[in-house]
Every structure is written in C-alpha cells, then in structure tokens.
Design a protein around this motif. Structure first.
Motif, short mmCIF file in Angstrom:
data_model
loop_
_atom_site.label_atom_id
_atom_site.label_comp_id
_atom_site.label_asym_id
_atom_site.label_seq_id
_atom_site.Cartn_x
_atom_site.Cartn_y
_atom_site.Cartn_z
N ALA A 169 -4.20 11.71 3.51
CA ALA A 169 -5.15 10.87 4.26
C ALA A 169 -5.37 9.54 3.56
CB ALA A 169 -6.47 11.62 4.43
N TYR A 170 -5.53 9.57 2.24
CA TYR A 170 -5.70 8.31 1.50
C TYR A 170 -4.44 7.46 1.57
CZ TYR A 170 -10.24 9.28 -0.71
OH TYR A 170 -11.58 9.49 -0.95
N LEU A 171 -3.28 8.10 1.55
CA LEU A 171 -2.02 7.36 1.67
C LEU A 171 -1.96 6.63 3.01
CD1 LEU A 171 0.93 6.75 0.74
CD2 LEU A 171 1.58 8.91 1.82
N ALA B 282 0.45 2.83 0.04
CA ALA B 282 1.20 3.53 -1.00
C ALA B 282 0.80 3.12 -2.40
CB ALA B 282 2.70 3.29 -0.79
N GLY B 283 0.35 1.89 -2.57
CA GLY B 283 0.01 1.40 -3.90
C GLY B 283 -1.19 0.49 -3.87
N PRO C 235 -2.41 4.69 -7.50
CA PRO C 235 -2.14 4.70 -6.05
C PRO C 235 -3.22 5.46 -5.29
CG PRO C 235 -0.19 5.35 -7.29
CD PRO C 235 -1.32 5.34 -8.26
N PRO C 236 -3.49 5.07 -4.06
CA PRO C 236 -4.53 5.74 -3.27
C PRO C 236 -4.34 7.25 -3.14
CG PRO C 236 -3.98 3.66 -2.25
CD PRO C 236 -3.01 3.83 -3.38
#
Length: 395
Positions: A66-68, A73-74, A275-276
């Motif tokens: 979900a965060y991605l 991605a970064g 990264p997220p």
C-alpha cells in the motif's frame, strides 16, 4: 614497484582459503521463513534472525504494498533535502511511543546507526567504556570518534567500575553494551550497568539489535525489560531487521537526541531516505506485535522448549537466556561438519568458529522463532541427537 590489484585480491582470497575462513553464503530459493528452500532442498531454518516470523507475514507485506502504491518506489533524496516524507515522520513518532522515549530517529541499518550516533555524541576529551564482546558495528563506530576508548571484561561490573574510576574526564562518559549478545545469547545485566554508570556520572548506551522485538512488553526491548525506557541517561539503538523482519536502524532516547542526530549524524545526512515500502512494513510490524501477543508467547514457548531439550540431550548451550541458542562442538572443524550433517537431515543451522567465537568454543548458533512449530523443533532435536552422537559430542 607497487602491487597490482589482481595480486592483492588473489593474495587476500588465498589467505582466507588457507585459513578455512573463506565464506560461501547459502542462497535461499524461497522467502526467509521457518521453512525455507536451499539448493533444491526443503529445510527447517534455524539460521535466521526472523524472530517473530515477520519477514514474509501477509499483513506486513500488504502494508508495504500500500505504501509502495501511494508513495512510490523511492524517497528520491536525503532526509535533510527533499527525502523526508510524512510517513517517515509518522513512523518515528510511532516508534518513540512504542519505545517510551522522548524521541526516535530511523537510519539505514543497525551498523550505520552505531556509526552515526557514536560519531555524533562522542567528542575529543570524552571517555567511552565498551564491553569486550560488543558487536563489530560498535567497534567500528568507536574507531571513528576521538574519544578515549577503554574495554571492560564481559558483563563484569567490578571491571566496569574500575575502568570508570580510573578514567575520569571533564567531558562525557559513556558505557556501551549490547543488550543481547549475539553469539552467546546472554542478556546484559543492564540493571547493574546503569547503577554503576550513574555512580560515576556516565550515560549508558545499549545496542539492542537482538533484544528489540524479543525482550520487554510486546518486544519493546532490553531497556524496557529492565525499566529504563523513560530515562534520559540511557540511549538505545538497534536494528529494524531481525525481529521486525525488514531493514533499517533506529536511535531512541532523550528528547533532544533526534534533533542533534538530524544535524550531525553522517549516515543520516548523506544517505537517501528509506523507501516507502520499508516504512510501511515497519509500521505494520510495530502495530502487529502490540495487537497480537501470541507472537511473543510462541517465541518464548518455543525457546524454552528447545533449550530444555538440547540440554537434556547433553549439549552445552552456554546458559543462553534468549532465543539465540548456541550448541557447542568445540573445534571449528567439528562445528562445520555438524552443520553439513544437519543440512543433510533437512536442518539449516550455520557453524561458527574462530575468530568469530573463541577457538575452543566453536558452535552452531540456532535462533528459535515464533513461526517454528513443535514438530519443527522435534525434528531438529532428533537430527541434533544423531549428529552429536556420530561426532562424539554427546552419548
């Protein structure tokens, strides 16, 4: 005439081969879980630091995904320029609440955290006194400082007090210890360490890489286990891999610690933000361990069972107090052979010899996790019984 790069590389590698220290890492062909796959073989994994089984947990993977999707991605920059996202700040607040500390800051690994925090807090004229068995990242972090460095005998309070008494300073005095020692599995006597440190006006610094997620209520760590989590003269650092199943490091403690590290800690200043997906996974891990106490219960039920049975078989585990359970084979050759024989029986457990551990205490280090079943542990114990008898370590 100077040596060529080729000659230097080949010479160093040959030296490692000749001493039997050349490493060939095993390659996992599946996620790192209690059951993994190596070289086409399904194995029970006793070599991982995945204490709570979080490395492949579906809830944690879902939050990471979900965060991605939502954050990319970064992070795209270092934290001090354009890399600090709201999710980074939110997680650090969550971590500080979990640790019961005035502040918390996340760095890229436990190793770089020690470099960053020790390099920031210590200055020329300070004195730092370090346990002789502290982790390599502490040793390397201290090498980067101009503080006067002293060593005290492992967990020896008389020797710690001697070192503090003999090395007074007008600067900062810092006592540094692992929370849980990674090779023997023993817990630092933090209640006595803090008491001795305070008598001499020293601050206590705890690297809790193997205690965070393992000791204390809901895995809050060694500092919480001993009741020092809200004390301003105790700094705790650690990793966000191991029990938390992801990657990163943290520093938690005094309310002002975070702000100083943001301004001075070189690994923080010169590394792109996490990264997220990593931030999301870590946030989920902290939530999950608090919501479901069964992870901690299974971890310790399994640990107590395995230790009792290993001892009943006649093996020496050095009195380990934690899920880290060394099984002593004596000579390095015996430990490495035992590791090979165990793998033939479907048990993945790694042998360790000198210089990682003392010459006469070569061992296999087992790490018990919440994800292991009783059947897994019984299968591993049966294999240990066979191997130990074949090698003459037990009867």
């Amino acid at each position: 005439m100077s040596i060529s790069l080729t000659d230097r590389l080949q010479s160093e590698l040959q030296g490692l081969r000749d001493s039997g220290l050349l490493i060939h890492p095993r390659v996992l062909e599946s996620p790192n879980r209690a059951h993994s796959r190596i070289a086409g073989q399904d194995v029970i994994n006793l070599a991982s630091n995945n204490y709570l089984g979080f490395a492949d947990h579906p809830v944690i993977k879902e939050r990471a995904a979900a965060y991605l999707r939502d954050w990319g991605a970064g992070a795209g920059a270092v934290r001090t320029i354009a890399g600090t996202m709201q999710i980074h700040e939110d997680f650090e607040e969550q971590l500080a609440r979990f640790k019961h500390t005035g502040s918390a800051l996340v760095l890229h690994s436990g190793f770089t955290t020690n470099q960053g925090v020790l390099g920031t807090v210590l200055k020329e004229g300070d004195v730092v006194i370090s346990d002789e068995l502290n982790h390599a990242s502490i040793i390397d972090g201290l090498r980067l400082t101009k503080a006067t460095k002293k060593i005290y005998k492992h967990a020896d309070m008389d020797d710690l007090e001697r070192a503090l008494r003999e090395n007074d300073t007008d600067g900062l005095k810092l006592v540094v210890t692992d929370g849980v020692f990674s090779m023997d599995g023993d817990i630092a006597p933090l209640d006595r360490i803090v008491a001795v440190a305070r008598r001499y006006g020293a601050v206590t610094y705890v690297d809790d890489a193997h205690g965070s997620g393992v000791l204390g209520e809901a895995g809050r760590g060694t500092v919480h286990h001993f009741g020092f989590d809200q004390e301003d003269d105790v700094i705790q650092v650690g990793t966000l891999s191991k029990a938390w199943g992801v990657v990163g490091g943290y520093a938690a403690g005094h309310a002002d610690l975070r702000e100083l590290l943001i301004n001075r800690a070189r690994p923080y200043l010169f590394s792109t933000a996490q990264p997220p997906a990593v931030v999301g996974a870590l946030s989920a891990a902290i939530d999950l361990v608090q919501e479901d106490p069964s992870f901690m219960k299974r971890l310790w039920d399994n640990t107590h069972y395995f230790k009792a049975e290993i001892e009943r078989l006649g093996f020496d585990h050095l009195g380990s107090e934690t899920p880290i359970t060394p099984v002593i084979f004596g000579e390095a050759s015996a430990a490495f052979e035992a590791s090979r024989m165990l793998l033939d029986r479907g048990i993945f457990a790694v042998g360790l010899g000198f210089p990682t551990v003392p010459k006469d205490l070569a061992r296999i280090r087992n790490i018990i996790t919440a994800e292991h079943t009783r059947e897994d542990l019984d299968q591993a114990l049966a294999a240990y019984a066979e191997v130990g008898r074949e090698l003459g370590v037990i009867r």
